[in-house]
Design a protein around this motif. Sequence first.
Motif, mmCIF file in Angstrom:
data_model
loop_
_atom_site.group_PDB
_atom_site.id
_atom_site.type_symbol
_atom_site.label_atom_id
_atom_site.label_comp_id
_atom_site.label_asym_id
_atom_site.label_seq_id
_atom_site.Cartn_x
_atom_site.Cartn_y
_atom_site.Cartn_z
ATOM 1 N N ARG A 1 0.843 97.636 55.514
ATOM 2 C CA ARG A 1 1.487 98.522 54.539
ATOM 3 C C ARG A 1 2.697 99.170 55.194
ATOM 4 N N THR A 2 3.501 99.849 54.379
ATOM 5 C CA THR A 2 4.680 100.551 54.885
ATOM 6 C C THR A 2 4.426 102.044 54.811
ATOM 7 N N VAL A 3 4.777 102.733 55.890
ATOM 8 C CA VAL A 3 4.633 104.190 55.944
ATOM 9 C C VAL A 3 6.021 104.768 56.186
ATOM 10 N N ARG A 4 6.359 105.812 55.461
ATOM 11 C CA ARG A 4 7.681 106.428 55.660
ATOM 12 C C ARG A 4 7.560 107.676 56.522
ATOM 13 N N ALA A 5 8.515 107.847 57.447
ATOM 14 C CA ALA A 5 8.494 109.019 58.334
ATOM 15 C C ALA A 5 9.901 109.567 58.519
ATOM 16 N N ARG A 6 10.003 110.872 58.735
ATOM 17 C CA ARG A 6 11.308 111.510 58.959
ATOM 18 C C ARG A 6 11.751 111.309 60.417
#
Length: 361
Positions: free
Chosen positions: A187-192
Amino acid sequence: MIDVAVIGGGAMGAATAWHLARAGRAVTVFEQFEPGHRHGASHGASRNFNVAYTEPDYLAWLRDARLLWRELEAESGAPLLQQTGIVNHGPGRDLAAAAEAIAAGGFATELLDARAAQERWPGFRFAGTVLHTPDAGRLNADAAVTAFLAGAQARGARVAWRTRVTGIDVRGDDEVHLQVEDADGARTVRARRVVTTAGAWTGKTLYGVPGPALPVLRVTQEQPAHFTPLDPAAPWPGFNHIPAADDPATAWFAAGVYGMATPGEGIKAGWHAAGPEIDPDRRSYLPDPALTASLVRYAREWLPGVDSTRFTEVTCTYTSTPDARFVLERVGPVVVGAGFSGHGFKFTPVIGRTLAALSAD
Ligand SMILES: Cc1cc2nc3c(=O)[nH]c(=O)nc-3n(C[C@H](O)[C@H](O)[C@H](O)COP(=O)(O)OP(=O)(O)OC[C@H]3O[C@@H](n4cnc5c(N)ncnc54)[C@H](O)[C@@H]3O)c2cc1C
């Protein structure tokens, strides 16, 4: 979106998460293996808190690290840093000059001749001056990693075990897409922000990612051994033995030697950075027989206090830069901590603090 994603739950990732969580940041640690795994660089019950550095910046870090280790001990209730003292010997270093620099750095030093040192620590053979640093000690690596992560989780941090980051896609100054894989699939995880503390996997994990230009990272498999002490009650400080490069008497040494007593396991001794280069995903975990044989010879000839025929070996990874300095850098939303070789553990809480600060806005 995650505020800060930390790739790697070894010593450096755990310490970074601890500092980030203490600063009120929302942090998720991604670790490809299970808790307590033996595949990286941070496992085992012993690491030297060696203070025999002459560089003022390292000495300043050591002063801070000692305070932070005590803070983590107070918070976790776990004894992490035991002040055992460390003896340094061998013609490969100017011990008198080192003693001056170490004392100027705020740590106690004592110079002894070989006979006096032999009487105090009969488990060793000394052939010259010995520099004793009584403030030095031994860290419990396993307990330290556990304490950092527990402290971070107690403040809301998440740890995703058995989850490998397989891709890093920088989308902007404040957005990174991570491809992660676990038992449930990809899966794809978004992070700052992303902090990469991937140890031996740093080169692979950052491949193709716009980020700090990394020095060459050399990954080796190292293989210290625990030898059985002949007298369990004998005093064993930690030790470093640095031979002179041109000394025919020690030309067979594979490298400098380090070691310490590991409670319940014996006297640890190892060649520093003498192991074969490896791919961390394709390593044998088998010790190199030639390095084993020379280490056994070392124990027989220089550690009269141990039984050189009774020992157990462990393997572990070093990730080293050409000058053994650490990589602590940021480009855009990506922060990298790498190259901690065989001397990073003692500095862990300060490195974590530096990487956490680098990931600030
Ligand atoms: C034999 C040996 C003896 C040492 N002795 C000393 C000593 O006496 N004193 C001292 O100060 N230092 C010592 N060191 C050095 C010290 O232990 C290391 O510098 C330190 O542990 C490095 O920590 P790390 O977090 O960078 O690496 P690691 O502990 O290897 O952590 C990296 C983690 O990242 C995870 N990871 C990697 N890629 C991914 C990915 N893509 N997705 C998810 N997870 C990922 C890995 O599984 C691993 O758990 C020694 C090291 C060794 C090997």
